[in-house]
Design a protein around this motif. Structure first.
Motif, PDB file in Angstrom:
ATOM      1  N   GLN A 438       0.807  -1.214   0.000  1.00  0.00           N
ATOM      2  CA  GLN A 438       0.000   0.000   0.000  1.00  0.00           C
ATOM      3  C   GLN A 438       0.844   1.269   0.000  1.00  0.00           C
ATOM      4  OE1 GLN A 438      -2.300  -0.958   3.562  1.00  0.00           O
ATOM      5  NE2 GLN A 438      -4.111  -1.366   2.310  1.00  0.00           N
ATOM      6  N   GLY A 439       2.170   1.126  -0.042  1.00  0.00           N
ATOM      7  CA  GLY A 439       3.040   2.294  -0.108  1.00  0.00           C
ATOM      8  C   GLY A 439       3.022   2.925  -1.492  1.00  0.00           C
ATOM      9  N   HIS A 440       3.856   3.926  -1.684  1.00  0.00           N
ATOM     10  CA  HIS A 440       3.885   4.619  -2.972  1.00  0.00           C
ATOM     11  C   HIS A 440       4.343   3.676  -4.078  1.00  0.00           C
ATOM     12  CE1 HIS A 440       8.280   4.834  -3.137  1.00  0.00           C
ATOM     13  NE2 HIS A 440       8.285   5.249  -1.888  1.00  0.00           N
ATOM     14  N   GLY A 441       4.029   4.030  -5.331  1.00  0.00           N
ATOM     15  CA  GLY A 441       4.448   3.230  -6.479  1.00  0.00           C
ATOM     16  C   GLY A 441       5.955   3.115  -6.573  1.00  0.00           C
ATOM     17  N   SER A 442       6.415   2.070  -7.238  1.00  0.00           N
ATOM     18  CA  SER A 442       7.847   1.772  -7.264  1.00  0.00           C
ATOM     19  C   SER A 442       8.642   2.679  -8.189  1.00  0.00           C
ATOM     20  CB  SER A 442       8.065   0.315  -7.674  1.00  0.00           C
ATOM     21  OG  SER A 442       7.476  -0.560  -6.748  1.00  0.00           O
ATOM     22  N   SER A 443       8.022   3.214  -9.220  1.00  0.00           N
ATOM     23  CA  SER A 443       8.725   4.105 -10.153  1.00  0.00           C
ATOM     24  C   SER A 443       8.384   5.561  -9.847  1.00  0.00           C
ATOM     25  CB  SER A 443       8.352   3.773 -11.594  1.00  0.00           C
ATOM     26  OG  SER A 443       8.697   2.441 -11.908  1.00  0.00           O
ATOM     27  N   ARG A 444       9.252   6.466 -10.295  1.00  0.00           N
ATOM     28  CA  ARG A 444       9.046   7.884  -9.965  1.00  0.00           C
ATOM     29  C   ARG A 444       9.456   8.774 -11.129  1.00  0.00           C
ATOM     30  NH1 ARG A 444      12.574  10.472  -5.195  1.00  0.00           N
ATOM     31  NH2 ARG A 444      14.010  10.915  -6.907  1.00  0.00           N
ATOM     32  N   VAL A 445       8.666   9.815 -11.352  1.00  0.00           N
ATOM     33  CA  VAL A 445       9.022  10.863 -12.295  1.00  0.00           C
ATOM     34  C   VAL A 445       8.912  12.198 -11.556  1.00  0.00           C
ATOM     35  CG1 VAL A 445       6.649  10.979 -13.179  1.00  0.00           C
ATOM     36  CG2 VAL A 445       8.528  11.915 -14.536  1.00  0.00           C
ATOM     37  N   SER A 446       9.898  13.062 -11.743  1.00  0.00           N
ATOM     38  CA  SER A 446       9.932  14.355 -11.055  1.00  0.00           C
ATOM     39  C   SER A 446      10.085  15.470 -12.075  1.00  0.00           C
ATOM     40  CB  SER A 446      11.096  14.413 -10.055  1.00  0.00           C
ATOM     41  OG  SER A 446      11.025  13.358  -9.121  1.00  0.00           O
ATOM     42  N   LEU A 447       9.385  16.542 -11.819  1.00  0.00           N
ATOM     43  CA  LEU A 447       9.460  17.729 -12.679  1.00  0.00           C
ATOM     44  C   LEU A 447       9.636  18.942 -11.781  1.00  0.00           C
ATOM     45  CD1 LEU A 447       9.210  18.663 -15.655  1.00  0.00           C
ATOM     46  CD2 LEU A 447       6.790  19.080 -15.200  1.00  0.00           C
ATOM     47  N   GLY A 448      10.648  19.754 -12.068  1.00  0.00           N
ATOM     48  CA  GLY A 448      10.884  20.902 -11.200  1.00  0.00           C
ATOM     49  C   GLY A 448      11.881  21.871 -11.794  1.00  0.00           C
ATOM     50  N   GLY A 449      12.460  22.646 -10.907  1.00  0.00           N
ATOM     51  CA  GLY A 449      13.433  23.642 -11.331  1.00  0.00           C
ATOM     52  C   GLY A 449      14.033  24.330 -10.132  1.00  0.00           C
ATOM     53  N   GLY A 450      14.993  25.226 -10.406  1.00  0.00           N
ATOM     54  CA  GLY A 450      15.635  25.931  -9.308  1.00  0.00           C
ATOM     55  C   GLY A 450      16.811  26.751  -9.790  1.00  0.00           C
ATOM     56  N   TYR A 451      17.777  26.942  -8.892  1.00  0.00           N
ATOM     57  CA  TYR A 451      18.964  27.746  -9.189  1.00  0.00           C
ATOM     58  C   TYR A 451      20.207  26.996  -8.731  1.00  0.00           C
ATOM     59  CZ  TYR A 451      15.935  31.751 -10.085  1.00  0.00           C
ATOM     60  OH  TYR A 451      14.987  32.590 -10.607  1.00  0.00           O
ATOM     61  N   TYR A 452      21.219  27.009  -9.584  1.00  0.00           N
ATOM     62  CA  TYR A 452      22.522  26.472  -9.208  1.00  0.00           C
ATOM     63  C   TYR A 452      23.568  27.553  -9.456  1.00  0.00           C
ATOM     64  CZ  TYR A 452      26.542  23.429  -8.656  1.00  0.00           C
ATOM     65  OH  TYR A 452      27.710  22.865  -8.204  1.00  0.00           O
ATOM     66  N   ASP A 453      24.159  28.025  -8.383  1.00  0.00           N
ATOM     67  CA  ASP A 453      25.183  29.075  -8.453  1.00  0.00           C
ATOM     68  C   ASP A 453      24.669  30.283  -9.233  1.00  0.00           C
ATOM     69  OD1 ASP A 453      27.646  30.125  -7.785  1.00  0.00           O
ATOM     70  OD2 ASP A 453      28.634  29.356  -9.586  1.00  0.00           O
ATOM     71  N   GLY A 454      23.402  30.639  -8.976  1.00  0.00           N
ATOM     72  CA  GLY A 454      22.808  31.807  -9.591  1.00  0.00           C
ATOM     73  C   GLY A 454      22.228  31.572 -10.970  1.00  0.00           C
ATOM     74  N   GLN A 455      22.367  30.382 -11.518  1.00  0.00           N
ATOM     75  CA  GLN A 455      21.862  30.077 -12.864  1.00  0.00           C
ATOM     76  C   GLN A 455      20.585  29.242 -12.755  1.00  0.00           C
ATOM     77  OE1 GLN A 455      23.414  28.131 -17.108  1.00  0.00           O
ATOM     78  NE2 GLN A 455      24.712  28.073 -15.300  1.00  0.00           N
ATOM     79  N   ALA A 456      19.503  29.705 -13.386  1.00  0.00           N
ATOM     80  CA  ALA A 456      18.225  29.010 -13.320  1.00  0.00           C
ATOM     81  C   ALA A 456      18.257  27.754 -14.186  1.00  0.00           C
ATOM     82  CB  ALA A 456      17.092  29.929 -13.774  1.00  0.00           C
ATOM     83  N   PHE A 457      17.488  26.758 -13.774  1.00  0.00           N
ATOM     84  CA  PHE A 457      17.390  25.528 -14.561  1.00  0.00           C
ATOM     85  C   PHE A 457      15.999  24.908 -14.394  1.00  0.00           C
ATOM     86  CE2 PHE A 457      18.924  24.103 -10.384  1.00  0.00           C
ATOM     87  CZ  PHE A 457      18.075  23.046 -10.101  1.00  0.00           C
ATOM     88  N   GLY A 458      15.593  24.154 -15.401  1.00  0.00           N
ATOM     89  CA  GLY A 458      14.427  23.282 -15.331  1.00  0.00           C
ATOM     90  C   GLY A 458      14.918  21.847 -15.260  1.00  0.00           C
ATOM     91  N   GLU A 459      14.089  20.954 -14.701  1.00  0.00           N
ATOM     92  CA  GLU A 459      14.596  19.621 -14.390  1.00  0.00           C
ATOM     93  C   GLU A 459      13.550  18.549 -14.651  1.00  0.00           C
ATOM     94  OE1 GLU A 459      16.981  17.663 -10.614  1.00  0.00           O
ATOM     95  OE2 GLU A 459      15.365  19.099 -10.225  1.00  0.00           O
ATOM     96  N   LEU A 460      14.003  17.424 -15.208  1.00  0.00           N
ATOM     97  CA  LEU A 460      13.188  16.222 -15.368  1.00  0.00           C
ATOM     98  C   LEU A 460      14.001  15.040 -14.862  1.00  0.00           C
ATOM     99  CD1 LEU A 460      10.723  14.643 -16.468  1.00  0.00           C
ATOM    100  CD2 LEU A 460      11.948  14.481 -18.657  1.00  0.00           C
ATOM    101  N   GLU A 461      13.432  14.326 -13.900  1.00  0.00           N
ATOM    102  CA  GLU A 461      14.125  13.172 -13.327  1.00  0.00           C
ATOM    103  C   GLU A 461      13.244  11.941 -13.482  1.00  0.00           C
ATOM    104  OE1 GLU A 461      15.099  10.807  -9.345  1.00  0.00           O
ATOM    105  OE2 GLU A 461      13.315  11.991  -9.806  1.00  0.00           O
ATOM    106  N   LEU A 462      13.848  10.830 -13.908  1.00  0.00           N
ATOM    107  CA  LEU A 462      13.151   9.555 -14.069  1.00  0.00           C
ATOM    108  C   LEU A 462      13.879   8.487 -13.272  1.00  0.00           C
ATOM    109  CD1 LEU A 462      12.563   9.669 -17.939  1.00  0.00           C
ATOM    110  CD2 LEU A 462      10.853  10.078 -16.160  1.00  0.00           C
ATOM    111  N   ARG A 463      13.096   7.703 -12.508  1.00  0.00           N
ATOM    112  CA  ARG A 463      13.692   6.620 -11.717  1.00  0.00           C
ATOM    113  C   ARG A 463      12.863   5.354 -11.900  1.00  0.00           C
ATOM    114  NH1 ARG A 463      13.492   7.404  -5.467  1.00  0.00           N
ATOM    115  NH2 ARG A 463      11.517   6.285  -5.723  1.00  0.00           N
TER     116      ARG A 463
END
Length: 654
Positions: A438-463
């Protein structure tokens, strides 16, 4: 059996009840009555009329070779390329046709020819393949005279199966073959209850690998390097293996199979017991093979087809629940869980006394006085003695001691306990509010963004799989992390599209230590990630390992470890480097979810003598069972350079 039984010829013609039949016979002469009997009784042609060619033509006309039941009996899988079929059995003896492994039509014709052969005894094809024969008899409306199968009938009588329960021992990180858990079946007998369920029989599928190193086993298991075998063993042996030896909690799922479906399952187990199936750690593993067995009972569910690439045990259990096969569930805590619960119910002085008794530092006769000279009543003494005895039993298993080494101490504790009439009255461990499936599904997809050293980025992660330390924790073990095939893509404002990291696998086991239990906390990981250097952020491969200790702490646990990392990349003069350093952290639960405050450091030993490090806070807020938001804040030190990172991701589990 899933609709096949409906093909049995009825006892009377449609619309003719037995009452109408008897009334009619009273109104006609005896001779006419006899004629009517011959007309109305089911017309079952003599066996001679059912020659092989006739039955094969009937099977062709009905297209039984495409029937889901026949494909399940032959363990056929649709090939990804070409749309043909391939039998998963890797044993020539399982197929009666020379081309049967890749041709279910030819195998069907060969099976019909085989079951029509004259003869008797255990070697007859009807005795070798009773599930095929049973299904064909109904599908073709054939009623062949029975033959004697003494070995099969004796085996079925011994099993005495009336129901089936799926057994799900939970994850065991110290064994690569069981780090995701395991599933098997228990054959329940008539009138069985929880007290005598241990005496039932179990059906298990596993790799046949003797005396293999666990890591070597995992490597060969990934590529089908071991033969897999289906075995039938007493259930108490499996409980001893999983529940006692490996200290794994067990979930039991009683399945709502009919008696006819149970009988067909047993017949098919007889067919595949001598059959080799190549064992694949991720794909055709224990859980996949259990689903293929259940497909024989209800072919239209096509359970195994839902897992063409990977069959994680928790996912396969979810499939059974979704298919409506589960009637009810039961939780069986492991010996370690029971002992931990008992220890928690003792106060500090009682725990200290129990430990002293188990270690032989005090005699059992002194079990009524705590180290601070407080007198215990009968119930308190009983609790202390029982905990000391159970801890001794645990040590025998955990430390692989011989029973003789603790026999005298155990017997002394039992004698002292027998002199007390008071019950210990321990409260049994609570059933978890959320089951593993009953826990969360085994696979994961993430969508987000942020800043690294002042540089903006968008992000897609697949697991691809499975769970990390800050994923929603209900249904998963605290402090356990297993992830496979995790890739993170980022599009930077100035740098464009980049592969931020790619991880083959990461395994972490954080197990708190106390006076009774002293496990090692450890982790291993292999992948590639970007390094912060004075010349940029090149991608470098790594193989990482760490070991240390964890302890309970308010809100969660803290850990301290020493880590080593072997890194490979073009930025190193020799192409390779080794980093060594401390790793500490606080894993907590709260603030709507769970999080990790950590500091990792590594000093390079071969060249470029500097120490890199990362201070980070990773917190996840659980929005629902399969939806979460994660905030990642970090300060990173590289080669004479620093960088700050802020990352916000929406994570969906499936």
């Amino acid at each position: 059996m899933g609709g096949v039984d409906n093909n049995v010829i009825p006892a009377f013609p449609a619309g003719m009840t037995d009452q109408r039949f008897l009334l009619l016979t009273r109104k006609v002469p005896i001779a006419a009555c006899c004629i009517l009997l011959l007309l109305f009784l089911p017309q079952r042609p003599a066996q001679a009329a059912f020659d092989v060619e006739t039955l094969q033509l009937r099977a062709e006309r009905l297209m039984l070779y495409r029937n889901a039941a026949w494909l399940a009996l032959g363990h056929y899988r649709t090939e990804l390329v070409g749309g043909g079929y391939a039998g998963e059995a890797d044993d020539r003896g399982f197929f009666l046709a020379s081309e049967g492994k890749y041709d279910p039509r030819a195998e069907l014709r060969a099976t019909i020819a085989a079951i029509m052969l004259p003869g008797n005894g255990d070697t007859h094809p009807r005795c070798r393949f009773p599930a095929r024969y049973h299904w064909l008899g109904h599908a073709l409306s054939v009623n062949l005279p029975p033959i004697s199968c003494p070995a099969l009938e004796e085996w079925r009588t011994t099993l005495n199966a009336d129901g089936v329960t799926l057994i799900f021992p939970t994850a065991y990180l110290n064994s690569p073959s069981s780090m995701f858990g395991h599933t098997l079946l228990r054959l329940d007998r008539p009138g069985q209850n929880d007290d005598n369920a241990r005496l039932a029989w179990s059906i298990n599928y596993a790799a046949h690998a003797e005396d293999e190193n666990e890591l070597f086993y995992a490597w060969k298991g990934l590529f089908g390097g071991y033969p897999g075998r289906t075995t039938v063993q007493p259930y108490y042996l499996k409980i001893r293996e999983y529940h006692n030896w490996e200290n794994r909690d067990i979930w039991e799922y009683r399945l709502n199979l009919s008696r006819g479906e149970v009988d067909q399952l047993v017949r098919h187990v007889w067919e595949i017991m001598p059959t080799r199936f190549d064992y694949f750690f991720v794909g055709e593993n224990c859980s996949y093979r259990i689903l293929s067995l259940l497909d024989v009972t209800r072919p239209n569910l096509r359970l195994a087809q839902q897992f063409p690439i990977a069959a994680i045990p928790a996912d396969t259990v979810r499939a059974l629940v979704a298919a409506g096969l589960v009637a009810d569930t039961r939780f069986r805590p492991s010996a370690a869980s029971i002992l931990s619960s008992q220890i928690e119910q003792l106060n500090a002085d009682e725990r200290s006394l129990s430990l002293q008794l188990a270690n032989g530092e005090r005699k059992p006769e002194d079990a009524q006085t705590t180290p601070d000279a407080r007198q215990l009543n009968g119930r308190e003494s009983a609790r202390v003695l029982e905990t000391a005895y159970d801890f001794l039993r645990y040590r025998v298993i955990d430390e692989k001691l011989t029973r003789e080494e603790n026999a005298d101490a155990s017997l002394s504790l039992l004698r002292a306990r027998s002199k007390l009439n008071a019950p210990a009255d321990f409260i049994p461990p609570e059933r978890p509010a959320v089951r593993d499936d009953q826990g969360h599904g085994s696979s994961r997809v993430s969508l987000g963004g942020g800043y690294y050293d002042g540089q903006a980025f968008g992000e897609l992660e697949l697991r691809a799989a499975y769970h990390d330390l800050t994923d929603p924790w209900p249904g998963y073990r605290k402090g356990a992390q297993i992830t496979f095939l995790d890739a993170d893509l980022r599009y930077y404002q100035n740098s464009g599209l980049m592969l931020e990291s790619a991880q083959l696998f990461s395994i972490r086991s954080l197990s708190p230590r106390n006076d009774f239990f002293k496990p090692l906390s450890w982790g291993v990981a292999v992948g590639a990630q970007r390094r912060l250097t004075s010349n940029g952020r090149p991608l470098a491969g790594y193989a990482d390992g760490n070991a240390g200790f964890s302890y309970d702490f308010p809100g969660g646990m803290v850990y301290g470890q020493i880590g080593a990392s072997l890194e490979v990349g073009g930025e190193f003069t020799q192409g390779v480097n080794i980093a060594l350093g401390p790793r500490v952290g606080w894993l907590y639960r709260g603030l709507g979810g769970q999080g990790l405050l950590s500091f990792d450091s590594g000093c390079y030993l071969i060249e470029q003598g500097y120490c890199a490090g990362r201070l980070g806070l990773l917190h996840t807020v659980n929005l629902s069972n399969n939806l979460a938001v994660t905030l990642d804040l970090a300060r990173q030190r590289g080669q004479n350079i620093y960088a700050n990172e802020l990352d916000l991701r929406l994570q969906y589990y499936f």
